[in-house]
Scaffold this motif. Structure first.
Motif, PDB file in Angstrom:
ATOM      1  N   GLY A  24       0.631  -1.342   0.251  1.00 60.30           N
ATOM      2  CA  GLY A  24      -0.211   0.109   0.075  1.00 60.30           C
ATOM      3  C   GLY A  24       0.801   1.169  -0.052  1.00 60.30           C
ATOM      4  O   GLY A  24       2.008   1.129   0.183  1.00 60.30           O
ATOM      5  N   THR A  30       9.837   3.580   3.805  1.00 61.55           N
ATOM      6  CA  THR A  30       8.978   4.883   3.941  1.00 61.55           C
ATOM      7  C   THR A  30       8.125   4.652   5.233  1.00 61.55           C
ATOM      8  O   THR A  30       7.984   5.761   5.926  1.00 61.55           O
ATOM      9  CB  THR A  30       8.272   5.019   2.692  1.00 61.55           C
ATOM     10  OG1 THR A  30       8.986   5.257   1.645  1.00 61.55           O
ATOM     11  CG2 THR A  30       7.634   6.501   2.996  1.00 61.55           C
ATOM     12  N   ARG A 213      19.326  -1.704   9.770  1.00 58.19           N
ATOM     13  CA  ARG A 213      19.424  -0.633  10.565  1.00 58.19           C
ATOM     14  C   ARG A 213      18.418  -0.589  11.762  1.00 58.19           C
ATOM     15  O   ARG A 213      17.424  -1.213  11.473  1.00 58.19           O
ATOM     16  CB  ARG A 213      19.245   0.611   9.791  1.00 58.19           C
ATOM     17  CG  ARG A 213      20.151   0.813   8.756  1.00 58.19           C
ATOM     18  CD  ARG A 213      21.725   1.295   9.530  1.00 58.19           C
ATOM     19  NE  ARG A 213      22.666   1.711   8.479  1.00 58.19           N
ATOM     20  CZ  ARG A 213      23.429   1.166   7.972  1.00 58.19           C
ATOM     21  NH1 ARG A 213      23.455   0.012   7.823  1.00 58.19           N
ATOM     22  NH2 ARG A 213      24.417   1.896   6.906  1.00 58.19           N
TER      23      ARG A 213
HETATM   24  C1  LIG Z   1      16.099   2.806   9.926  1.00 57.73           C
HETATM   25  C2  LIG Z   1      15.959   3.567   8.834  1.00 57.73           C
HETATM   26  C3  LIG Z   1      16.154   4.886   8.866  1.00 57.73           C
HETATM   27  C4  LIG Z   1      16.103   5.965   7.834  1.00 57.73           C
HETATM   28  N1  LIG Z   1      16.142   7.316   8.089  1.00 57.73           N
HETATM   29  C5  LIG Z   1      16.022   7.860   6.856  1.00 57.73           C
HETATM   30  C6  LIG Z   1      15.995   9.539   7.044  1.00 57.73           C
HETATM   31  O1  LIG Z   1      16.363  10.034   8.182  1.00 57.73           O
HETATM   32  N2  LIG Z   1      16.021  10.321   5.828  1.00 57.73           N
HETATM   33  C7  LIG Z   1      15.956   9.791   4.737  1.00 57.73           C
HETATM   34  O2  LIG Z   1      15.816  10.409   3.702  1.00 57.73           O
HETATM   35  N3  LIG Z   1      15.795   8.141   4.576  1.00 57.73           N
HETATM   36  C8  LIG Z   1      15.933   7.462   5.614  1.00 57.73           C
HETATM   37  N4  LIG Z   1      15.669   6.270   5.327  1.00 57.73           N
HETATM   38  C9  LIG Z   1      15.611   5.692   3.914  1.00 57.73           C
HETATM   39  C10 LIG Z   1      14.192   5.687   3.571  1.00 57.73           C
HETATM   40  O3  LIG Z   1      13.423   5.147   4.387  1.00 57.73           O
HETATM   41  C11 LIG Z   1      13.849   5.370   2.132  1.00 57.73           C
HETATM   42  O4  LIG Z   1      15.163   5.327   1.338  1.00 57.73           O
HETATM   43  C12 LIG Z   1      12.814   5.862   1.465  1.00 57.73           C
HETATM   44  O5  LIG Z   1      11.810   5.810   2.448  1.00 57.73           O
HETATM   45  C13 LIG Z   1      12.547   5.641   0.194  1.00 57.73           C
HETATM   46  O6  LIG Z   1      12.109   4.559  -0.002  1.00 57.73           O
HETATM   47  P1  LIG Z   1      11.614   3.819  -1.270  1.00 57.73           P
HETATM   48  O7  LIG Z   1      10.480   4.410  -1.667  1.00 57.73           O
HETATM   49  O8  LIG Z   1      12.815   3.796  -2.334  1.00 57.73           O
HETATM   50  O9  LIG Z   1      11.542   2.447  -0.869  1.00 57.73           O
HETATM   51  P2  LIG Z   1      10.492   1.782   0.137  1.00 57.73           P
HETATM   52  O10 LIG Z   1       9.822   2.737   1.077  1.00 57.73           O
HETATM   53  O11 LIG Z   1      11.027   0.556   0.920  1.00 57.73           O
HETATM   54  O12 LIG Z   1       9.363   1.477  -0.998  1.00 57.73           O
HETATM   55  C14 LIG Z   1       9.433   0.220  -1.784  1.00 57.73           C
HETATM   56  C15 LIG Z   1       7.974  -0.201  -2.139  1.00 57.73           C
HETATM   57  O13 LIG Z   1       7.881  -1.259  -3.072  1.00 57.73           O
HETATM   58  C16 LIG Z   1       6.980  -2.083  -2.832  1.00 57.73           C
HETATM   59  N5  LIG Z   1       7.460  -3.352  -3.412  1.00 57.73           N
HETATM   60  C17 LIG Z   1       8.471  -4.061  -3.192  1.00 57.73           C
HETATM   61  N6  LIG Z   1       8.468  -5.323  -3.882  1.00 57.73           N
HETATM   62  C18 LIG Z   1       7.338  -4.987  -4.589  1.00 57.73           C
HETATM   63  C19 LIG Z   1       6.696  -6.089  -5.603  1.00 57.73           C
HETATM   64  N7  LIG Z   1       7.441  -7.413  -5.845  1.00 57.73           N
HETATM   65  N8  LIG Z   1       5.575  -5.701  -6.113  1.00 57.73           N
HETATM   66  C20 LIG Z   1       4.978  -4.490  -5.762  1.00 57.73           C
HETATM   67  N9  LIG Z   1       5.450  -3.568  -4.873  1.00 57.73           N
HETATM   68  C21 LIG Z   1       6.507  -4.017  -4.369  1.00 57.73           C
HETATM   69  C22 LIG Z   1       6.880  -2.207  -1.117  1.00 57.73           C
HETATM   70  O14 LIG Z   1       5.560  -2.736  -0.731  1.00 57.73           O
HETATM   71  C23 LIG Z   1       7.262  -0.639  -0.747  1.00 57.73           C
HETATM   72  O15 LIG Z   1       5.890   0.104  -0.469  1.00 57.73           O
HETATM   73  C24 LIG Z   1      15.930   5.359   6.572  1.00 57.73           C
HETATM   74  C25 LIG Z   1      15.740   4.054   6.422  1.00 57.73           C
HETATM   75  C26 LIG Z   1      15.956   3.255   7.370  1.00 57.73           C
HETATM   76  C27 LIG Z   1      15.721   1.649   7.221  1.00 57.73           C
END
Ligand SMILES: Cc1cc2nc3c(=O)[nH]c(=O)nc-3n(C[C@H](O)[C@H](O)[C@H](O)COP(=O)(O)OP(=O)(O)OC[C@H]3O[C@@H](n4cnc5c(N)ncnc54)[C@H](O)[C@@H]3O)c2cc1C
Length: 368
Positions: A24, A30, A213
Motif C-alpha cells: 500500500g 518509508t 538498521r
Molecule cells: C532505519 C532507517 C532510517 C532511515 N532514515 C532516513 C532518514 O532519516 N531520511 C531519509 O531520507 N531516509 C531515511 N531512510 C531511508 C528511507 O526510508 C528510504 O530511502 C525512503 O523511504 C525511500 O524508500 P523507497 O520508496 O525507495 O523504498 P520503500 O519505502 O521501501 O518502498 C518500496 C515499495 O515497494 C513495494 N514493493 C516491493 N516489492 C514489490 C513487488 N514485488 N511488487 C509491488 N510492490 C513492491 C513495497 O511494498 C514498498 O511500498 C531510512 C531507512 C531506514 C531503514
C-alpha cells in the motif's frame, strides 16, 4: 516514497500512470524512516539533489496541494569527528558546500560542547554543522501528499505484488501475484531493496544489497536534551530529540562476527554508547526498537535511470538511507528519464550503467 514522487511528477505532465504496490501507499522503509533531511553530503550530485528536495519540502503544500505539511524543522545537523582523517573529510565537505553558497561551518570541541549539553568534549576533535539541515516533523506526510496529488492528476494506485517482469514484443508484461498480468510500454522499478529481485526475473543483476538498521526511541521526555541532530561519525552513532519529546538513538556500526544481535543486547549497546558520548543521555531509556534495511550500492550512490538494452525500463532505487530527503528531486529526475527515454538528465554518478562503464564517481562518505 520514491515511486509516489515519480508518479506525481509524471502524472502532472500528462503521463498515464499506474502504481502497483504489494502492501500500500507509504509502506516499505518509508513507513519507518524518521524524516532526517540534510544537504551535508560528500558527492556534489547528492548535494544538488538534496538542496532541490529541501527547497521542495519548504513549499510542499503550495507545490503539491497536499492537505498536510511535512513541517520541515531546521534543527541543524552536527557531524562529530574523533579521528583526524574524519575531521579532514568533514572539512572538505564543508568547503565544497560553502563554495556552493551553503552556510556550513567547522566547529571546535568547545563550540560543539556549548551546542550539545553533556557532550564528552575530551573524546572528540571537532565537527561540522549546517543549521539549515533538519527533519520532517510529519515524515508520513510527503508520501500521502504525492499520492493524493498523483491521483488527482489521473494516476491509478493498485495494491498488487509484481512477481515477474517479461519483455513481450514492445511492451513490459508484469505478472502479478493474483495471476493477472498488466502490459505497459514503460516501467519504473522503485521497490527499494526488492528492486534487485524484480530485475533478477529478467536475468538482470544490479549491485544492490540489504543492510539492516535499527532505531531506538525513548518515551517522551519533558526537558529538551539536544536540539541539533548529532552524528558521531567515527562512533557510527546518531541521536536526536524529536518534537514529540522522544529521543531517537541509532547505533549504525557494522556488527562483529558472532555479535549478540538480540534486541536486548543492542539496546544495552546503544544506551552505553549514548551515555559515554553525551552524559545527559545516561538518564534515558530506550524501550522501543524499530528495524529496517537500507538498499545499498558499492559506492553508496543511487541507481537512477534507464538500463542499456532494456528500452523503457527505468530504475529508481539504491537510496542508501536517504530516499526520503531526496524523493522530490529523485522523482523529477526519474520522470525525465521516462519521458526522454534516456539518461541525459540523470547525474553520471547515479546512472545504473556506471559500474560497467567504469564511470563510478566519488563514493559517498556521509552515509550513516
Ligand atoms: C532505519 C532507517 C532510517 C532511515 N532514515 C532516513 C532518514 O532519516 N531520511 C531519509 O531520507 N531516509 C531515511 N531512510 C531511508 C528511507 O526510508 C528510504 O530511502 C525512503 O523511504 C525511500 O524508500 P523507497 O520508496 O525507495 O523504498 P520503500 O519505502 O521501501 O518502498 C518500496 C515499495 O515497494 C513495494 N514493493 C516491493 N516489492 C514489490 C513487488 N514485488 N511488487 C509491488 N510492490 C513492491 C513495497 O511494498 C514498498 O511500498 C531510512 C531507512 C531506514 C531503514
Amino acid at each position: 516514497m520514491t515511486g509516489m514522487s515519480t508518479a506525481w511528477h509524471l502524472s502532472r505532465q500528462g503521463v498515464r500512470v499506474l502504481v502497483l504496490d504489494s502492501v500500500g501507499v507509504g509502506s516499505g522503509m518509508t513507513a519507518i524512516q524518521p524524516g532526517g533531511v540534510r544537504t551535508q553530503w560528500a558527492n556534489p550530485d547528492t548535494f544538488t539533489l538534496a538542496t532541490e528536495a529541501q527547497d521542495f519540502y519548504e513549499n510542499f503544500v503550495e507545490r503539491t496541494g497536499a492537505s498536510k505539511d511535512p513541517e520541515l524543522v531546521h534543527c541543524g545537523y552536527a557531524f562529530v569527528a574523533s579521528k583526524p582523517e574524519t575531521l579532514e573529510a568533514l572539512r572538505a565537505t564543508v568547503d565544497s558546500q560553502r563554495a556552493q553558497g551553503v552556510d556550513a561551518k567547522m566547529l571546535t570541541p568547545e563550540e560543539l560542547g556549548e551546542m550539545i549539553p553533556g557532550l564528552a568534549v575530551d573524546q572528540i576533535l571537532g565537527g561540522s554543522f549546517n543549521g539549515s539541515d533538519g527533519y520532517l516533523n510529519s515524515p508520513g506526510a510527503p508520501v500521502a501528499g504525492f499520492a493524493d496529488g498523483a491521483v488527482r492528476a489521473g494516476a491509478e494506485v493498485l495494491i498488487a505484488a509484481v512477481e515477474r517482469i517479461e519483455r513481450v514484443s514492445d511492451e513490459w508484461k508484469l505478472h502479478l501475484a493474483s495471476g493477472e498480468t498488466v502490459s505497459v510500454p514503460k516501467v519504473v522499478i522503485a521497490a527499494g531493496v526488492k528492486s534487485a529481485t524484480l530485475l533478477a526475473t529478467l536475468g538482470v543483476d544490479i549491485p544492490l544489497t540489504a543492510e539492516p538498521r535499527h532505531i531506538f526511541y525513548s518515551n517522551p521526555i519533558g526537558d529538551r536534551l539536544i536540539e541539533p541532530l548529532v552524528v558521531f561519525t567515527d562512533e557510527h552513532f546518531a541521536v536526536k530529540h524529536l518534537a514529540d519529546g522522544s529521543v531517537l538513538a541509532s547505533d549504525l556500526s557494522p556488527l562483529d562476527e558472532g555479535a549478540d544481535t538480540t534486541e536486548a543486547a543492542m539496546r544495552v549497546k546503544v544506551a552505553a554508547k549514548g551515555s559515554r558520548l553525551v552524559e545527559t543521555l545516561s538518564f534515558v531509556r530506550f524501550p522501543v526498537m524499530v528495524t529496517g534495511t537500507y538498499d545499498v550500492t558499492p559506492d553508496q550512490q543511487l541507481l537512477l535511470g534507464a538500463i542499456g538494452g532494456l528500452p523503457g525500463l527505468v530504475l529508481a532505487c539504491g537510496m542508501n538511507g536517504r530516499g526520503m530527503m531526496l524523493a522530490p528531486a529523485v522523482g523529477r529526475v526519474v520522470a525525465e528519464a521516462v519521458i526522454n527515454g534516456d539518461n541525459s538528465t540523470v547525474p553520471v554518478s547515479m546512472r545504473p550503467d556506471r559500474f560497467a562503464d567504469g564511470a563510478a564517481g566519488i563514493r559517498e562518505q556521509m552515509v550513516i
